[in-house]
Design a protein around this motif. Structure first.
Motif, PDB file in Angstrom:
ATOM      1  N   TYR A  13      50.948  14.619   8.210  1.00  0.00           N
ATOM      2  CA  TYR A  13      51.108  13.509   9.142  1.00  0.00           C
ATOM      3  C   TYR A  13      50.757  13.988  10.541  1.00  0.00           C
ATOM      4  O   TYR A  13      50.879  15.170  10.855  1.00  0.00           O
ATOM      5  N   ARG A  14      50.362  13.064  11.395  1.00  0.00           N
ATOM      6  CA  ARG A  14      49.962  13.414  12.765  1.00  0.00           C
ATOM      7  C   ARG A  14      51.070  14.168  13.500  1.00  0.00           C
ATOM      8  O   ARG A  14      50.810  15.143  14.203  1.00  0.00           O
ATOM      9  N   SER A  15      52.319  13.750  13.330  1.00  0.00           N
ATOM     10  CA  SER A  15      53.425  14.423  14.030  1.00  0.00           C
ATOM     11  C   SER A  15      53.596  15.858  13.527  1.00  0.00           C
ATOM     12  O   SER A  15      53.870  16.761  14.315  1.00  0.00           O
ATOM     13  N   THR A  16      53.431  16.077  12.229  1.00  0.00           N
ATOM     14  CA  THR A  16      53.526  17.427  11.674  1.00  0.00           C
ATOM     15  C   THR A  16      52.374  18.281  12.182  1.00  0.00           C
ATOM     16  O   THR A  16      52.568  19.430  12.581  1.00  0.00           O
ATOM     17  N   LEU A  17      51.180  17.724  12.196  1.00  0.00           N
ATOM     18  CA  LEU A  17      50.016  18.448  12.694  1.00  0.00           C
ATOM     19  C   LEU A  17      50.191  18.816  14.163  1.00  0.00           C
ATOM     20  O   LEU A  17      49.875  19.929  14.588  1.00  0.00           O
ATOM     21  N   ARG A  18      50.742  17.907  14.947  1.00  0.00           N
ATOM     22  CA  ARG A  18      51.003  18.168  16.371  1.00  0.00           C
ATOM     23  C   ARG A  18      51.971  19.345  16.526  1.00  0.00           C
ATOM     24  O   ARG A  18      51.756  20.235  17.350  1.00  0.00           O
ATOM     25  N   LYS A  19      53.024  19.367  15.732  1.00  0.00           N
ATOM     26  CA  LYS A  19      54.006  20.454  15.812  1.00  0.00           C
ATOM     27  C   LYS A  19      53.395  21.790  15.393  1.00  0.00           C
ATOM     28  O   LYS A  19      53.638  22.820  16.036  1.00  0.00           O
ATOM     29  N   LEU A  20      52.608  21.780  14.324  1.00  0.00           N
ATOM     30  CA  LEU A  20      51.962  23.006  13.867  1.00  0.00           C
ATOM     31  C   LEU A  20      50.963  23.526  14.903  1.00  0.00           C
ATOM     32  O   LEU A  20      50.878  24.728  15.150  1.00  0.00           O
ATOM     33  N   THR A  21      50.225  22.624  15.507  1.00  0.00           N
ATOM     34  CA  THR A  21      49.251  23.015  16.525  1.00  0.00           C
ATOM     35  C   THR A  21      49.957  23.604  17.741  1.00  0.00           C
ATOM     36  O   THR A  21      49.549  24.642  18.274  1.00  0.00           O
ATOM     37  N   THR A  38      42.381  29.271  19.510  1.00  0.00           N
ATOM     38  CA  THR A  38      43.574  28.913  20.284  1.00  0.00           C
ATOM     39  C   THR A  38      43.229  27.857  21.328  1.00  0.00           C
ATOM     40  O   THR A  38      43.983  26.902  21.530  1.00  0.00           O
ATOM     41  N   ALA A  39      42.071  28.018  21.977  1.00  0.00           N
ATOM     42  CA  ALA A  39      41.632  27.036  22.968  1.00  0.00           C
ATOM     43  C   ALA A  39      41.400  25.677  22.317  1.00  0.00           C
ATOM     44  O   ALA A  39      41.780  24.642  22.872  1.00  0.00           O
ATOM     45  N   ARG A  40      40.785  25.663  21.138  1.00  0.00           N
ATOM     46  CA  ARG A  40      40.574  24.390  20.426  1.00  0.00           C
ATOM     47  C   ARG A  40      41.905  23.732  20.085  1.00  0.00           C
ATOM     48  O   ARG A  40      42.049  22.518  20.194  1.00  0.00           O
ATOM     49  N   ALA A  41      42.864  24.545  19.672  1.00  0.00           N
ATOM     50  CA  ALA A  41      44.186  23.996  19.344  1.00  0.00           C
ATOM     51  C   ALA A  41      44.852  23.433  20.591  1.00  0.00           C
ATOM     52  O   ALA A  41      45.463  22.360  20.554  1.00  0.00           O
ATOM     53  N   ALA A  42      44.725  24.154  21.712  1.00  0.00           N
ATOM     54  CA  ALA A  42      45.307  23.659  22.966  1.00  0.00           C
ATOM     55  C   ALA A  42      44.651  22.343  23.381  1.00  0.00           C
ATOM     56  O   ALA A  42      45.332  21.404  23.817  1.00  0.00           O
ATOM     57  N   LEU A  43      43.338  22.252  23.231  1.00  0.00           N
ATOM     58  CA  LEU A  43      42.647  20.998  23.554  1.00  0.00           C
ATOM     59  C   LEU A  43      43.102  19.872  22.637  1.00  0.00           C
ATOM     60  O   LEU A  43      43.235  18.723  23.072  1.00  0.00           O
ATOM     61  N   ALA A  44      43.351  20.186  21.381  1.00  0.00           N
ATOM     62  CA  ALA A  44      43.832  19.162  20.448  1.00  0.00           C
ATOM     63  C   ALA A  44      45.161  18.591  20.920  1.00  0.00           C
ATOM     64  O   ALA A  44      45.398  17.385  20.825  1.00  0.00           O
ATOM     65  N   LEU A  84      33.641  28.370  23.055  1.00  0.00           N
ATOM     66  CA  LEU A  84      34.046  26.969  22.979  1.00  0.00           C
ATOM     67  C   LEU A  84      32.918  26.079  23.470  1.00  0.00           C
ATOM     68  O   LEU A  84      32.591  25.068  22.853  1.00  0.00           O
ATOM     69  N   ARG A  85      32.304  26.477  24.563  1.00  0.00           N
ATOM     70  CA  ARG A  85      31.226  25.688  25.151  1.00  0.00           C
ATOM     71  C   ARG A  85      30.014  25.649  24.232  1.00  0.00           C
ATOM     72  O   ARG A  85      29.411  24.598  24.043  1.00  0.00           O
ATOM     73  N   SER A  86      29.641  26.770  23.656  1.00  0.00           N
ATOM     74  CA  SER A  86      28.466  26.799  22.781  1.00  0.00           C
ATOM     75  C   SER A  86      28.725  26.072  21.465  1.00  0.00           C
ATOM     76  O   SER A  86      27.792  25.621  20.816  1.00  0.00           O
ATOM     77  N   GLY A  87      30.006  25.935  21.108  1.00  0.00           N
ATOM     78  CA  GLY A  87      30.347  25.267  19.871  1.00  0.00           C
ATOM     79  C   GLY A  87      30.728  23.811  20.024  1.00  0.00           C
ATOM     80  O   GLY A  87      31.178  23.180  19.084  1.00  0.00           O
ATOM     81  N   GLU A  88      30.570  23.249  21.253  1.00  0.00           N
ATOM     82  CA  GLU A  88      30.948  21.846  21.458  1.00  0.00           C
ATOM     83  C   GLU A  88      30.213  20.948  20.476  1.00  0.00           C
ATOM     84  O   GLU A  88      29.072  21.204  20.126  1.00  0.00           O
ATOM     85  N   GLY A  89      30.917  19.924  20.058  1.00  0.00           N
ATOM     86  CA  GLY A  89      30.361  18.996  19.088  1.00  0.00           C
ATOM     87  C   GLY A  89      30.743  19.349  17.677  1.00  0.00           C
ATOM     88  O   GLY A  89      30.523  18.587  16.761  1.00  0.00           O
ATOM     89  N   GLN A  90      31.330  20.552  17.481  1.00  0.00           N
ATOM     90  CA  GLN A  90      31.764  20.930  16.159  1.00  0.00           C
ATOM     91  C   GLN A  90      33.022  20.157  15.814  1.00  0.00           C
ATOM     92  O   GLN A  90      33.930  20.056  16.619  1.00  0.00           O
ATOM     93  N   PRO A  91      33.069  19.584  14.638  1.00  0.00           N
ATOM     94  CA  PRO A  91      34.298  18.894  14.229  1.00  0.00           C
ATOM     95  C   PRO A  91      35.394  19.894  13.920  1.00  0.00           C
ATOM     96  O   PRO A  91      35.122  21.077  13.789  1.00  0.00           O
ATOM     97  N   GLY A  92      36.600  19.385  13.824  1.00  0.00           N
ATOM     98  CA  GLY A  92      37.690  20.216  13.346  1.00  0.00           C
ATOM     99  C   GLY A  92      38.601  20.743  14.427  1.00  0.00           C
ATOM    100  O   GLY A  92      39.394  21.626  14.167  1.00  0.00           O
ATOM    101  N   ASP A  93      38.517  20.217  15.641  1.00  0.00           N
ATOM    102  CA  ASP A  93      39.391  20.707  16.690  1.00  0.00           C
ATOM    103  C   ASP A  93      40.852  20.539  16.340  1.00  0.00           C
ATOM    104  O   ASP A  93      41.672  21.383  16.617  1.00  0.00           O
ATOM    105  N   ALA A  94      41.176  19.460  15.688  1.00  0.00           N
ATOM    106  CA  ALA A  94      42.583  19.240  15.326  1.00  0.00           C
ATOM    107  C   ALA A  94      42.948  19.981  14.056  1.00  0.00           C
ATOM    108  O   ALA A  94      44.099  20.047  13.682  1.00  0.00           O
ATOM    109  N   ASP A  95      41.971  20.528  13.371  1.00  0.00           N
ATOM    110  CA  ASP A  95      42.227  21.267  12.146  1.00  0.00           C
ATOM    111  C   ASP A  95      42.516  22.733  12.402  1.00  0.00           C
ATOM    112  O   ASP A  95      42.717  23.481  11.489  1.00  0.00           O
ATOM    113  N   ALA A  96      42.468  23.126  13.669  1.00  0.00           N
ATOM    114  CA  ALA A  96      42.676  24.540  14.007  1.00  0.00           C
ATOM    115  C   ALA A  96      44.073  24.997  13.686  1.00  0.00           C
ATOM    116  O   ALA A  96      44.992  24.270  13.596  1.00  0.00           O
TER     117      ALA A  96
END
Length: 96
Positions: A13-21, A38-44, A84-96
């Motif tokens: 669930y979104r709330s669980t994912l938020r807590k894990l991130t 870690t930066a992708r997770a923080a951005l998420a 992070l900059r060179s990888g922009e556009g990659q999906p999965g930021d919230a999957d970190a």
């Protein structure tokens, strides 16, 4: 139970994912580790609540703003930011 479902391979669930991130970011920061993941997770965390279809655009804008400030300060971009900059556009930021 939400964590067990995640471990078993289902999307939490979104709330669980938020807590894990948040846990993941806090853990990395407390250990002095700051990687692209870690930066992708923080951005998420920062983008939580922004509609999914707008997140790529907002994420790219935030990253470019951070790059701008590093350049203004005439300091070298950290490796995590370069990656992070060179990888922009990659999906999965919230999957970190």
């Amino acid at each position: 139970m939400g964590l067990q479902h995640f471990v078993n391979g289902t999307r939490p669930y979104r709330s669980t994912l938020r807590k894990l991130t948040a846990w993941y970011v806090n853990r990395g920061a407390s250990r002095g580790e700051f990687s692209e993941e870690t930066a992708r997770a923080a951005l998420a965390i920062l983008l939580d609540g922004i509609p999914d279809e707008q997140q790529d655009e907002v994420r790219a804008a935030l990253v470019e703003r951070i790059v701008f400030h590093y350049r203004e300060a005439k300091t070298e971009l950290p490796r995590w930011l370069q990656q992070l900059r060179s990888g922009e556009g990659q999906p999965g930021d919230a999957d970190a």
